[in-house]
Design a protein around this motif. Sequence first.
Motif, PDB file in Angstrom:
ATOM      1  N   ALA A   1      36.450   1.033 -53.932  1.00 24.60           N
ATOM      2  CA  ALA A   1      35.880  -0.214 -53.400  1.00 24.60           C
ATOM      3  C   ALA A   1      34.345  -0.218 -53.408  1.00 24.60           C
ATOM      4  N   LEU A   2      33.707   0.865 -52.986  1.00 23.56           N
ATOM      5  CA  LEU A   2      32.245   0.898 -52.973  1.00 23.56           C
ATOM      6  C   LEU A   2      31.665   0.865 -54.388  1.00 23.56           C
ATOM      7  N   THR A   3      32.272   1.617 -55.281  1.00 22.22           N
ATOM      8  CA  THR A   3      31.822   1.611 -56.673  1.00 22.22           C
ATOM      9  C   THR A   3      31.956   0.211 -57.262  1.00 22.22           C
ATOM     10  N   LEU A   4      33.074  -0.434 -57.027  1.00 22.76           N
ATOM     11  CA  LEU A   4      33.300  -1.789 -57.548  1.00 22.76           C
ATOM     12  C   LEU A   4      32.322  -2.800 -56.978  1.00 22.76           C
TER      13      LEU A   4
ATOM     14  N   CYS B   1      39.141  17.963 -46.719  1.00 19.48           N
ATOM     15  CA  CYS B   1      37.760  17.705 -47.133  1.00 19.48           C
ATOM     16  C   CYS B   1      37.677  17.134 -48.547  1.00 19.48           C
ATOM     17  N   CYS B   2      38.721  17.298 -49.340  1.00 21.04           N
ATOM     18  CA  CYS B   2      38.672  16.825 -50.725  1.00 21.04           C
ATOM     19  C   CYS B   2      39.443  15.525 -50.940  1.00 21.04           C
ATOM     20  N   ALA B   3      40.279  15.146 -50.002  1.00 20.92           N
ATOM     21  CA  ALA B   3      41.035  13.915 -50.148  1.00 20.92           C
ATOM     22  C   ALA B   3      40.091  12.732 -50.034  1.00 20.92           C
ATOM     23  N   GLY B   4      40.422  11.677 -50.683  1.00 19.45           N
ATOM     24  CA  GLY B   4      39.574  10.489 -50.605  1.00 19.45           C
ATOM     25  C   GLY B   4      38.875  10.203 -51.915  1.00 19.45           C
ATOM     26  N   ARG B   5      37.575  10.016 -51.863  1.00 21.75           N
ATOM     27  CA  ARG B   5      36.810   9.573 -53.024  1.00 21.75           C
ATOM     28  C   ARG B   5      36.527  10.719 -53.990  1.00 21.75           C
ATOM     29  N   SER B   6      36.451  10.380 -55.264  1.00 18.09           N
ATOM     30  CA  SER B   6      36.198  11.384 -56.298  1.00 18.09           C
ATOM     31  C   SER B   6      34.734  11.787 -56.324  1.00 18.09           C
ATOM     32  N   ALA B   7      34.467  12.910 -56.976  1.00 16.18           N
ATOM     33  CA  ALA B   7      33.080  13.380 -57.119  1.00 16.18           C
ATOM     34  C   ALA B   7      32.243  12.371 -57.894  1.00 16.18           C
ATOM     35  N   ALA B   8      32.838  11.697 -58.873  1.00 10.31           N
ATOM     36  CA  ALA B   8      32.105  10.686 -59.643  1.00 10.31           C
ATOM     37  C   ALA B   8      31.717   9.501 -58.756  1.00 10.31           C
ATOM     38  N   ALA B   9      32.634   9.040 -57.914  1.00 10.59           N
ATOM     39  CA  ALA B   9      32.344   7.920 -57.014  1.00 10.59           C
ATOM     40  C   ALA B   9      31.241   8.290 -56.030  1.00 10.59           C
ATOM     41  N   VAL B  10      31.279   9.508 -55.500  1.00  8.96           N
ATOM     42  CA  VAL B  10      30.260   9.957 -54.555  1.00  8.96           C
ATOM     43  C   VAL B  10      28.905  10.079 -55.256  1.00  8.96           C
TER      44      VAL B  10
ATOM     45  N   ALA C   1      37.923  10.632 -66.615  1.00  5.83           N
ATOM     46  CA  ALA C   1      38.966   9.980 -65.821  1.00  5.83           C
ATOM     47  C   ALA C   1      38.457   9.595 -64.442  1.00  5.83           C
ATOM     48  N   GLN C   2      37.649  10.449 -63.819  1.00  2.00           N
ATOM     49  CA  GLN C   2      37.104  10.127 -62.500  1.00  2.00           C
ATOM     50  C   GLN C   2      36.211   8.898 -62.554  1.00  2.00           C
ATOM     51  N   VAL C   3      35.359   8.802 -63.566  1.00  2.00           N
ATOM     52  CA  VAL C   3      34.470   7.642 -63.688  1.00  2.00           C
ATOM     53  C   VAL C   3      35.303   6.385 -63.919  1.00  2.00           C
ATOM     54  N   ALA C   4      36.256   6.456 -64.825  1.00  2.00           N
ATOM     55  CA  ALA C   4      37.107   5.290 -65.106  1.00  2.00           C
ATOM     56  C   ALA C   4      37.867   4.847 -63.857  1.00  2.00           C
ATOM     57  N   THR C   5      38.400   5.802 -63.105  1.00  5.84           N
ATOM     58  CA  THR C   5      39.142   5.477 -61.882  1.00  5.84           C
ATOM     59  C   THR C   5      38.213   4.857 -60.841  1.00  5.84           C
ATOM     60  N   ALA C   6      37.012   5.397 -60.698  1.00  7.60           N
ATOM     61  CA  ALA C   6      36.058   4.837 -59.731  1.00  7.60           C
ATOM     62  C   ALA C   6      35.730   3.392 -60.088  1.00  7.60           C
ATOM     63  N   LEU C   7      35.543   3.108 -61.369  1.00  7.59           N
ATOM     64  CA  LEU C   7      35.219   1.743 -61.798  1.00  7.59           C
ATOM     65  C   LEU C   7      36.412   0.794 -61.686  1.00  7.59           C
TER      66      LEU C   7
ATOM     67  N   ARG D   1      25.288   8.220 -54.493  1.00  8.16           N
ATOM     68  CA  ARG D   1      23.965   8.849 -54.362  1.00  8.16           C
ATOM     69  C   ARG D   1      22.934   8.149 -55.236  1.00  8.16           C
ATOM     70  N   LEU D   2      23.320   7.768 -56.454  1.00 12.08           N
ATOM     71  CA  LEU D   2      22.393   7.028 -57.321  1.00 12.08           C
ATOM     72  C   LEU D   2      21.989   5.706 -56.671  1.00 12.08           C
ATOM     73  N   PHE D   3      22.984   4.954 -56.220  1.00 16.75           N
ATOM     74  CA  PHE D   3      22.716   3.646 -55.634  1.00 16.75           C
ATOM     75  C   PHE D   3      21.867   3.756 -54.374  1.00 16.75           C
ATOM     76  N   GLN D   4      22.216   4.692 -53.502  1.00 26.72           N
ATOM     77  CA  GLN D   4      21.458   4.870 -52.261  1.00 26.72           C
ATOM     78  C   GLN D   4      20.021   5.322 -52.533  1.00 26.72           C
ATOM     79  N   GLY D   5      19.830   6.177 -53.507  1.00 24.90           N
ATOM     80  CA  GLY D   5      18.476   6.596 -53.870  1.00 24.90           C
ATOM     81  C   GLY D   5      17.631   5.423 -54.319  1.00 24.90           C
ATOM     82  N   ARG D   6      18.220   4.540 -55.099  1.00 24.56           N
ATOM     83  CA  ARG D   6      17.522   3.339 -55.561  1.00 24.56           C
ATOM     84  C   ARG D   6      17.244   2.396 -54.402  1.00 24.56           C
ATOM     85  N   ALA D   7      18.248   2.159 -53.565  1.00 23.89           N
ATOM     86  CA  ALA D   7      18.106   1.207 -52.459  1.00 23.89           C
ATOM     87  C   ALA D   7      17.104   1.676 -51.411  1.00 23.89           C
TER      88      ALA D   7
END
Length: 120
Positions: A111-114, A61-70, A101-107, A74-80
């Motif tokens: 792929a979705l963050t980018l 359940c924790c593998a994959g995207r970071s909490a920052a990316a998720v 580090a999570q934010v930097a890695t997401a950026l 949520r921010l983007f989807q709320g706006r859209a």
Amino acid sequence: MDKNPDSRVPITCFPDAEALAAWLGAGGPAAVLTDMPGIASGAVATERFDARPVHRFGCGCCAGRSAAAVALDRLFQGRARGRSPWFDRVAVVAASPAAQAQVATALREDALTLARFRAG
């Protein structure tokens, strides 16, 4: 207003709430991503995330995207979807090194963050 031809939402990182307050007052509508409680007076939308893993490293359940990316999703989807007011920029105030580090890695790697956001 951002003059960059890149249509992705710019993200700016701040070391603390004081620097954030000045930035929020100097521009258009903004959202805030943070790992700290009680931040973002003046933002049109706020998302919080916890950079600490809840389960053991690498569990299903924790593998994959970071909490920052998720949280950025949520921010983007709320706006859209009209659940939050429109914003033209995002501020990040991350207190812990893990959150930074999570934010930097997401950026850099998510792929979705980018596709939706860029370093501002």
